[in-house]
Design a protein around this motif. Structure first.
Motif, PDB file in Angstrom:
ATOM      1  N   LYS A  88      -2.255   2.654   4.800  1.00  0.00           N
ATOM      2  CA  LYS A  88      -1.873   1.486   5.580  1.00  0.00           C
ATOM      3  C   LYS A  88      -0.349   1.377   5.594  1.00  0.00           C
ATOM      4  O   LYS A  88       0.320   1.901   4.703  1.00  0.00           O
ATOM      5  N   PRO A  89       0.225   0.696   6.607  1.00  0.00           N
ATOM      6  CA  PRO A  89       1.673   0.500   6.632  1.00  0.00           C
ATOM      7  C   PRO A  89       2.182  -0.170   5.366  1.00  0.00           C
ATOM      8  O   PRO A  89       1.481  -0.962   4.738  1.00  0.00           O
ATOM      9  N   ILE A  90       3.411   0.157   4.994  1.00  0.00           N
ATOM     10  CA  ILE A  90       4.026  -0.350   3.762  1.00  0.00           C
ATOM     11  C   ILE A  90       4.651  -1.725   4.013  1.00  0.00           C
ATOM     12  O   ILE A  90       5.403  -1.910   4.976  1.00  0.00           O
ATOM     13  N   ARG A  91       4.354  -2.670   3.138  1.00  0.00           N
ATOM     14  CA  ARG A  91       4.878  -4.039   3.240  1.00  0.00           C
ATOM     15  C   ARG A  91       6.239  -4.129   2.552  1.00  0.00           C
ATOM     16  O   ARG A  91       6.346  -4.051   1.340  1.00  0.00           O
ATOM     17  N   GLY A  92       7.295  -4.280   3.345  1.00  0.00           N
ATOM     18  CA  GLY A  92       8.635  -4.409   2.791  1.00  0.00           C
ATOM     19  C   GLY A  92       9.562  -3.345   3.331  1.00  0.00           C
ATOM     20  O   GLY A  92       9.195  -2.527   4.182  1.00  0.00           O
ATOM     21  N   GLY A  93      10.821  -3.347   2.844  1.00  0.00           N
ATOM     22  CA  GLY A  93      11.790  -2.371   3.326  1.00  0.00           C
ATOM     23  C   GLY A  93      12.103  -2.572   4.798  1.00  0.00           C
ATOM     24  O   GLY A  93      12.265  -3.699   5.265  1.00  0.00           O
ATOM     25  N   ILE A  94      12.153  -1.461   5.552  1.00  0.00           N
ATOM     26  CA  ILE A  94      12.449  -1.530   6.986  1.00  0.00           C
ATOM     27  C   ILE A  94      11.347  -0.817   7.773  1.00  0.00           C
ATOM     28  O   ILE A  94      11.481   0.361   8.129  1.00  0.00           O
ATOM     29  N   HIS A  97       0.853  -1.185   0.000  1.00  0.00           N
ATOM     30  CA  HIS A  97       0.000   0.000   0.000  1.00  0.00           C
ATOM     31  C   HIS A  97       0.894   1.242   0.000  1.00  0.00           C
ATOM     32  O   HIS A  97       1.641   1.476   0.946  1.00  0.00           O
ATOM     33  N   MET A  98       0.809   2.036  -1.054  1.00  0.00           N
ATOM     34  CA  MET A  98       1.669   3.209  -1.200  1.00  0.00           C
ATOM     35  C   MET A  98       0.837   4.491  -1.249  1.00  0.00           C
ATOM     36  O   MET A  98       1.191   5.452  -1.925  1.00  0.00           O
ATOM     37  N   SER A  99      -0.262   4.492  -0.496  1.00  0.00           N
ATOM     38  CA  SER A  99      -1.146   5.655  -0.480  1.00  0.00           C
ATOM     39  C   SER A  99      -1.138   6.392   0.852  1.00  0.00           C
ATOM     40  O   SER A  99      -1.810   7.412   1.001  1.00  0.00           O
ATOM     41  N   GLY A 100      -0.402   5.865   1.826  1.00  0.00           N
ATOM     42  CA  GLY A 100      -0.396   6.485   3.145  1.00  0.00           C
ATOM     43  C   GLY A 100      -1.595   6.108   3.992  1.00  0.00           C
ATOM     44  O   GLY A 100      -1.820   6.700   5.047  1.00  0.00           O
TER      45      GLY A 100
END
Length: 281
Positions: free
Chosen positions: A61-67, A56-59
């Protein structure tokens, strides 16, 4: 405030990204969540972090991946009923502020602060600062300073997702002793040797290893240095990924989470500061 020359700012779908491109590496940081999404050293041009293509890259929900940053509790260990408070705390779902940035001889240094650090479930006075150093290695330092007059106890983690070519050929080196198996009612089990993957894995290792390496067919992929932690969490959902809405059903084959964590509670006295560190190379 001036922005370091190595940083360009990108706005997409309501999220502000800091794109770093310096002598040593390329990286991307989302101000939503204070979240490092990508790190590619120029020494080998290999991505170290995994980001779900369905994140989810809309702000919203939390982002899945990275740190992702877990704070001030890990998982649902907040003392309430499960689901009553957000899993992994409330820092990963708010917009962070860029406090400063500069280019140094060691890389680009970025300081971020959350909009707030006091909320339902954690009502203490404290200052939280995330320092990100993009250089020959990627360093993330999360400092928690008690600015109040009473002690508090918290849990935290860098819930880091690492990219791998094929989980079936990955070996984890550096852990020893026993772990708590979350997939088997927290049963205590011995760390496998060699440490490889063939099923859903969700383990809390109380051996706080300082150095952990990811190998692919005996070739080192990633080195992880940790400090300020009391445990290491290893997670891969395996076929359960199909039930995770922001993850591809076969995405588990390209990732493994190795998390630098505090899961048993860290007390911070007034005027004291704790720093959790993870260095990726």
């Amino acid at each position: 405030m001036s922005i370091a020359p190595s940083i360009t700012i990108q706005e997409t779908s309501g999220i502000t990204f800091l794109n770093v491109d310096n002598t040593f590496a390329i990286a991307q940081i989302s101000l939503y969540g204070g979240h490092v999404l990508s790190y590619i050293p120029k020494s080998d041009n290999i991505e170290r972090l995994w980001l779900s293509p369905h994140a989810h890259m809309s702000g919203e929900k939390p982002i899945r991946g990275g740190i992702p940053i877990c704070w001030p509790w890990f998982s649902d260990d907040h003392g309430r009923e499960k689901g009553e408070l957000p899993a992994h705390g409330f820092l990963r779902s708010q917009v962070w502020q860029l406090k400063s940035s500069e280019d140094t001889d060691k890389g680009t240094v970025v300081l971020l602060t959350p909009t707030f650090s006091r909320a339902d479930g954690f009502e203490y006075d404290c200052e939280v600062i995330l320092e990100i150093i993009v250089g020959e290695s990627l360093t993330v330092n999360l400092s928690t300073r008690n600015t109040g007059i009473v002690p508090f106890t918290f849990n935290t983690a860098f819930h880091s997702y690492f990219e791998v070519p094929d989980i079936n050929h990955i070996e984890l080196r550096g852990l020893q002793g026993s772990y708590r198996d979350k997939t088997d009612s927290f049963s205590i089990k011995d760390t496998p040797e060699p440490y490889r993957f063939n099923q859903e894995t969700d383990r809390i290792h109380d051996h706080a290893a300082k150095e952990i390496s990811l190998f692919n067919k005996d070739k080192k992929l990633t080195q992880i240095h940790s400090s300020g932690h009391d445990s290491v969490v290893v997670w891969n959902p395996w076929q359960s990924a199909a039930s995770i809405s922001d993850m591809d059903a076969f995405g588990f084959k390209q990732m493994i989470c190795v998390e630098t964590a505090i899961t048993s509670g860290k007390e911070v006295l007034p005027d004291e500061c704790h720093i959790l560190t993870q260095v990726i190379s």
